[in-house]
Every structure is written in structure tokens, then in C-alpha cells.
Design an enzyme around this catalytic site. Structure first.
Site, mmCIF file in Angstrom:
data_model
loop_
_atom_site.group_PDB
_atom_site.id
_atom_site.type_symbol
_atom_site.label_atom_id
_atom_site.label_comp_id
_atom_site.label_asym_id
_atom_site.label_seq_id
_atom_site.Cartn_x
_atom_site.Cartn_y
_atom_site.Cartn_z
ATOM 1 N N LYS A 1 0.401 -1.255 -0.065
ATOM 2 C CA LYS A 1 -0.157 -0.038 -0.137
ATOM 3 C C LYS A 1 1.111 0.924 -0.428
ATOM 4 C CE LYS A 1 -4.212 -1.810 2.835
ATOM 5 N NZ LYS A 1 -5.014 -1.885 1.466
ATOM 6 N N ARG B 1 -9.681 -11.971 1.593
ATOM 7 C CA ARG B 1 -10.977 -12.737 1.146
ATOM 8 C C ARG B 1 -10.416 -13.912 1.294
ATOM 9 N NH1 ARG B 1 -11.897 -9.329 -4.588
ATOM 10 N NH2 ARG B 1 -11.208 -7.288 -2.899
HETATM 11 N N1 BES Z 1 -7.953 -4.216 4.242
HETATM 12 C C1 BES Z 1 -8.251 -2.994 2.543
HETATM 13 C C2 BES Z 1 -9.183 -2.630 2.899
HETATM 14 C C3 BES Z 1 -9.776 -1.121 3.026
HETATM 15 C C4 BES Z 1 -9.243 -0.278 2.193
HETATM 16 C C5 BES Z 1 -10.517 -0.447 3.688
HETATM 17 C C6 BES Z 1 -9.228 1.310 2.785
HETATM 18 C C7 BES Z 1 -10.794 0.735 4.212
HETATM 19 C C8 BES Z 1 -9.962 1.430 4.012
HETATM 20 C C9 BES Z 1 -8.086 -4.770 1.926
HETATM 21 O O1 BES Z 1 -7.367 -5.738 2.632
HETATM 22 C C10 BES Z 1 -7.880 -4.303 0.529
HETATM 23 O O2 BES Z 1 -6.632 -4.027 0.808
HETATM 24 N N2 BES Z 1 -8.220 -3.846 -0.309
HETATM 25 C C11 BES Z 1 -8.499 -3.820 -1.295
HETATM 26 C C12 BES Z 1 -8.957 -5.192 -2.524
HETATM 27 C C13 BES Z 1 -7.928 -4.388 -4.338
HETATM 28 C C14 BES Z 1 -7.034 -5.302 -4.052
HETATM 29 C C15 BES Z 1 -8.871 -5.722 -4.858
HETATM 30 C C16 BES Z 1 -8.679 -2.017 -1.292
HETATM 31 O O3 BES Z 1 -9.431 -2.470 -1.286
HETATM 32 O O4 BES Z 1 -8.216 -1.583 -2.321
HETATM 33 MG MG MG Z 2 -5.252 -5.408 1.726
#
Ligand code: BES
Ligand code: MG
Ligand code: ZN
Length: 507
Positions: free
Chosen positions: A285, A359
Site C-alpha cells: 500500500k 478474502r
Molecule cells: N483492508 C483493505 C480494505 C480497506 C481499504 C478497508 C481502505 C478500509 C479502508 C483490504 O485488504 C484491501 O486492501 N482491499 C483492496 C482490494 C483491491 C486490491 C482489490 C482495496 O480495497 O483496495
Molecule cells: Mg489489503
């Protein structure tokens, strides 16, 4: 904070402050509209003291209006406006109590509240529940990591609820009060877990703390699966997420069996995403997006909070609570993007983005839950950033494979005034998750519909015939929106715990 019920009360209790709610009534006579105060339910001496106070003429009982005036005996009275009585809801009461509490908490040790003026639509027990829940949820402060000079303990120690209700109603009222304390304290515990920093609340410590708390609950059996057990269970997706971490994955498995369980007793499985920190893995990230990813375990703390609240308040169903704990770290062993892993149910999954890790953990844990043949599985997860785009910070998204189950959960959210909205899982989203190399890939072809595509992914691991609902709490899990005055301005919101507890009482 302690609560006391004082029924059959002739007068307000001997506290520093006595609170009386007033209502407003707007009347139109000809061309004139007039707003009047309704306070006929106040004790006579309070009404007299109020009207002898000059400024009382200006107090009309509109929502949020307050007037402070002296009472005989050295008490302070607070007149508190709730607005039109016919429009009052339990949520109005929660909000009013939260605002009231914030004014009193740092200045007074004890407060007497005139309960009768806060009884909504004649529902005595529900009104007590709403008030007490709000007091405790509003009192919440997270100061575990502040040195003592900076800990700001609330001054308010005792709240007495004065009422003219007969003593015959005391027993049920006291039970409602006790239940509200148990539920609100579970909400606050869920918030504590979310707010705890990730270097302290890693998977091992988190599992230990949940187990220590769960062992105090009657009728609860506790089990924790570590790396070796997860390997035996063939949880290839869950292990892939954990393999970059120094902390072993911990699958906490709690089972509550109610005292009078029979073969007909319903069995509900709660599954929570417990990512103690989400760096994104090798699909790292960006720095700003990583901050606050300690909250990526909010699904698990929500589920533990709901489980704990339901057990303490004597839910009649059997409840399994499964918390999939790990962090999503980087390191020499971290799983590569492009890797293919095998899920517990045998499906192969191409990991195209290691940041879509929730997931992977949930898929395997949901599949494990299916083996227990529950009547329903509900999972909660901070699963997708897309959920924030779709429904904002105020709303929980719900998706699933069984409309009856979804409707029951939506009803419970309504009962508890928490916002929840259904999104669709359509066949096209399933198609989008087909991989060229493996059976599935862990992300879709575009970022659109991200929340529903994540849910579609999870559906691959729900066994035929099992009712399943998925709650994406990415927005509502923390308080950034701060739309509820009884939630802290920052950090874990604890929302959805009360809705799920309500659901568990109504299955
Ligand atoms: N934990 C995150 C989701 C999230 C992001 C929750 C920001 C709250 C605030 C999850 O693990 C994630 O990183 N999801 C990705 C999925 C994508 C790579 C398809 C996302 O939402 O960017
Ligand atoms: Mg994630
Ligand atoms: Zn995550």
C-alpha cells in the site's frame, strides 16, 4: 459508571445534578404559530423552581435546548429539550443522552435523570436500554497507551434513573439495565481491540486476550488453531497471507451452547476478518493508505463483541465465533503476486494482488465454518476500500446468498438504528473472477463494483445449501465519519455489534 434504578420515586435523588427532559409542541392558531414547552411530567417543585427562574420563558423544549437552574437543597437542575414528543425515537434518546453526558462528565460525580421524561412511546425497557447503552458508549475513551498524566478519567461515577413507575416493574427494568451494560461494554471492548496498536495487538497477543476474556463466559468452549493445525486443515489461502509474517496465524474458535439447547436449537456461525495489520503485502500500500490499517481486524472484534454480548445476555441459539487472525506483512517469505494457492475446498486461486488478502483468509475460514453445518454463517470484514465509495463511513454493506437471512440482519440493524444497505452479487461478478491459470483469481478485472466482487469471491467457499451473509464494515468500522454522538470522534466505532446481538436474540 454505576447505574441505579429508583422506582416509585416521589422526588429526584440527592445528586449534584438532576436532569429533566422537556418536549416542544408547535400550535398554529390562525396565522400565528407558537412553540410551547411540555413539561407536565416534571415533579411539582421542579416545575415551580423552573418557572420562578426568569430565563425559563425562553425554554421551549426544542431538540438539544438546555437550561440550567437552581433547585432547593443545593441541586442543579438541567432542563433538556427533546423536541416534538410524537417524533421521538430511541435513537433521539441515545443522541440526547450522549450530548448530555458530554456536558456533565468532567464536572459532576453523580447525576439523577428523570427516567419518565425519556420513556419513548411507552416502551420502558427499550428506553432504559437506549439510555444506558448511550451513557456507556459515550463514556468510552482509549487511553491505554497514554502515560498517567495524560489519562483523562471521567468524573461521573453514578447515574440514578428516577421514576414514578411502580416497584412491580423494577425486575424487568433492572434486567434491561443489566443487559444494556453487558452489550455496551462489549461494544467498548470491540473498540479497544481496534484501537490497540499493531505492535501490541499482533495475532498471538490478540488470540490470548480474546481467549482470556471468553474463558470467563459461561457455556463457552475455546480452541485456537495455529500454523500446524491450519496446514492440517489445508487452509492454503489463509496460510499464504500469513507466510510473510513473524507472527503465527491464529484461528480462534469459540462455541457457545445455551443451557437449554435441544436438537432444534438454531446454530449461527460468526466469522471475522482479523488482519492485525495490512501492509498490502508485496503489492504494498502507499504510505498514506497504510496508516490506520491496524483497524483491519475490526471484523473480528465486531464478531467477538457480538458473540460476547449475546452470551452475556442469554441468547437462545448456539453460536460459533471464528476469528481469522494474522497480519499481512512483507519479508523474504511473503507470497508473490502471480502465486497460485489451493483453498481449503480444493479450488485453486491465483493471487494477482496480495492486498486483496482479507478474502483469502475469510474464504478458508468460511469454508471451515461450513463443516459445522450451521443454520447460517455471517461474516464481517473491513474488506474493500470500494465499500467506502459505495456506502460511505455511515453504512455497513450487506451481501449474501439468502434473502431471508439478509432481511433478518437488515431488520436487526433497523431495530438498533445502525445503517445497513444491501448490494448485489450478480453472475457477471463471478465471471470476472475466473482466472486463465487457476480456477479463480483474487481480484476482478476493474476496480468497479469492488465490494460485490469481493463478496462473489467469498461465495466460492460457501458450501451448497448454507445460508450466508457478508458484512463489509470498511467504512462503518471506524469513527472517521463521527456521525453518531455516542461514538468517539476517532478510532473503532463498535457499530454493528448491537445489531448482530439483536439478530442473535431473534433467530
Ligand atoms: N483492508 C483493505 C480494505 C480497506 C481499504 C478497508 C481502505 C478500509 C479502508 C483490504 O485488504 C484491501 O486492501 N482491499 C483492496 C482490494 C483491491 C486490491 C482489490 C482495496 O480495497 O483496495
Ligand atoms: Mg489489503
Ligand atoms: Zn485488508
Amino acid at each position: 459508571m454505576d447505574f441505579k434504578l429508583n422506582f416509585n420515586a416521589k422526588n429526584h435523588s440527592d445528586c449534584e445534578v438532576a436532569v429533566f427532559a422537556g418536549f416542544s409542541k408547535t400550535e398554529t392558531k390562525g396565522k400565528k404559530t407558537e412553540t410551547k414547552l411540555v413539561n407536565s411530567h416534571w415533579p411539582k417543585e421542579v416545575k415551580d423552581a423552573f418557572s420562578s427562574f426568569k430565563a425559563s420563558n425562553n425554554f421551549k423544549g426544542t431538540n438539544g435546548e438546555t437550561l440550567v437552574f437552581p433547585l432547593d437543597g443545593g441541586h442543579i437542575a438541567v432542563a433538556f429539550g427533546l423536541g416534538e414528543k410524537s417524533k421521538l425515537t430511541l435513537e433521539c434518546s441515545r443522541k440526547a443522552i450522549a450530548n448530555l453526558f458530554k456536558r456533565l462528565v468532567d464536572h459532576h460525580e453523580d447525576v439523577a435523570v428523570n427516567l419518565d421524561s425519556f420513556i419513548i412511546k411507552g416502551k420502558l425497557e427499550d428506553s432504559i436500554t437506549a439510555m444506558v447503552e448511550s451513557f456507556i458508549m459515550t463514556e468510552y475513551r482509549y487511553d491505554a497507551f497514554k502515560s498517567s498524566a495524560n489519562k483523562n478519567k471521567s468524573k461521573l461515577k453514578t447515574v440514578i434513573l428516577d421514576s414514578k413507575q411502580p416497584k412491580s416493574k423494577l425486575k424487568k427494568a433492572q434486567a434491561a439495565l443489566d443487559a444494556a451494560v453487558a452489550v455496551a461494554e462489549s461494544v467498548n471492548l470491540a473498540r479497544d481491540f481496534v484501537n490497540c496498536p499493531p505492535n501490541d495487538l499482533h495475532s498471538i497477543n490478540y488470540a490470548k486476550r480474546v481467549v482470556a476474556d471468553a474463558k470467563k463466559l459461561k457455556g463457552v468452549k475455546v480452541k485456537v488453531l495455529g500454523r500446524a493445525e491450519l496446514k492440517k486443515e489445508k487452509m492454503g489461502m489463509y496460510l499464504a497471507v500469513n507466510q510473510g509474517s513473524d507472527y503465527e496465524a491464529q484461528l480462534v474458535h469459540l462455541t457457545y451452547t445455551p443451557p437449554k439447547a435441544t436438537k432444534k436449537t438454531k446454530h449461527i456461525a460468526l466469522v471475522g476478518k482479523g488482519l492485525t495489520f495490512d501492509t498490502g503485502g508485496l503489492s504494498l500500500k502507499p504510505g498514506a493508505a497504510m496508516v490506520n490499517m491496524k483497524f483491519d481486524m475490526a471484523g473480528s472484534s465486531t464478531m467477538y463483541g457480538a458473540f460476547r454480548a449475546a452470551v452475556l445476555t442469554g441468547a437462545k441459539c448456539k453460536i460459533t465465533c471464528l476469528l481469522g487472525l494474522t497480519d499481512n506483512a512483507i519479508g523474504p517469505k511473503a507470497i508473490y503476486p502471480d502465486a497460485v494457492v489451493t483453498a481449503r475446498n480444493g479450488k485453486t486461486v491465483e493471487i494477482l494482488n496480495t492486498d486483496a488478502e482479507g478474502r483469502l483468509v475469510l474464504g478458508d475460514v468460511i469454508n471451515y465454518a461450513c463443516d459445522l453445518k450451521p443454520d447460517a454463517i455471517i461474516d464481517a470484514a473491513t474488506l474493500t476500500g470500494a465499500c467506502l465509495v459505495a456506502v460511505g463511513h455511515e453504512t455497513c454493506a450487506i451481501l449474501g446468498n439468502n434473502q431471508k437471512l439478509i432481511d433478518s440482519v437488515l431488520k436487526s440493524a433497523k431495530n438498533k438504528d445502525e445503517y445497513m444497505w444491501q448490494l448485489p452479487i450478480i453472475p457477471e461478478f463471478h465471471d470476472d473472477l475466473k482466472s486463465v491459470t487457476a480456477d479463480l483469481k483474487n481480484i476482478g478485472g476493474s476496480r468497479f463494483g469492488g465490494t460485490a466482487k469481493a463478496a462473489a469471491f467469498l461465495e466460492n467457499f460457501v458450501e451448497e445449501g448454507i445460508a450466508w451473509a457478508h458484512l463489509d464494515i470498511a467504512g462503518i468500522g471506524d469513527s472517521q465519519g463521527a456521525h453518531k454522538p455516542y461514538c468517539p470522534a476517532k478510532g473503532g466505532s463498535g457499530l454493528i455489534v448491537r445489531s448482530l446481538c439483536d439478530y442473535l436474540h431473534n433467530v
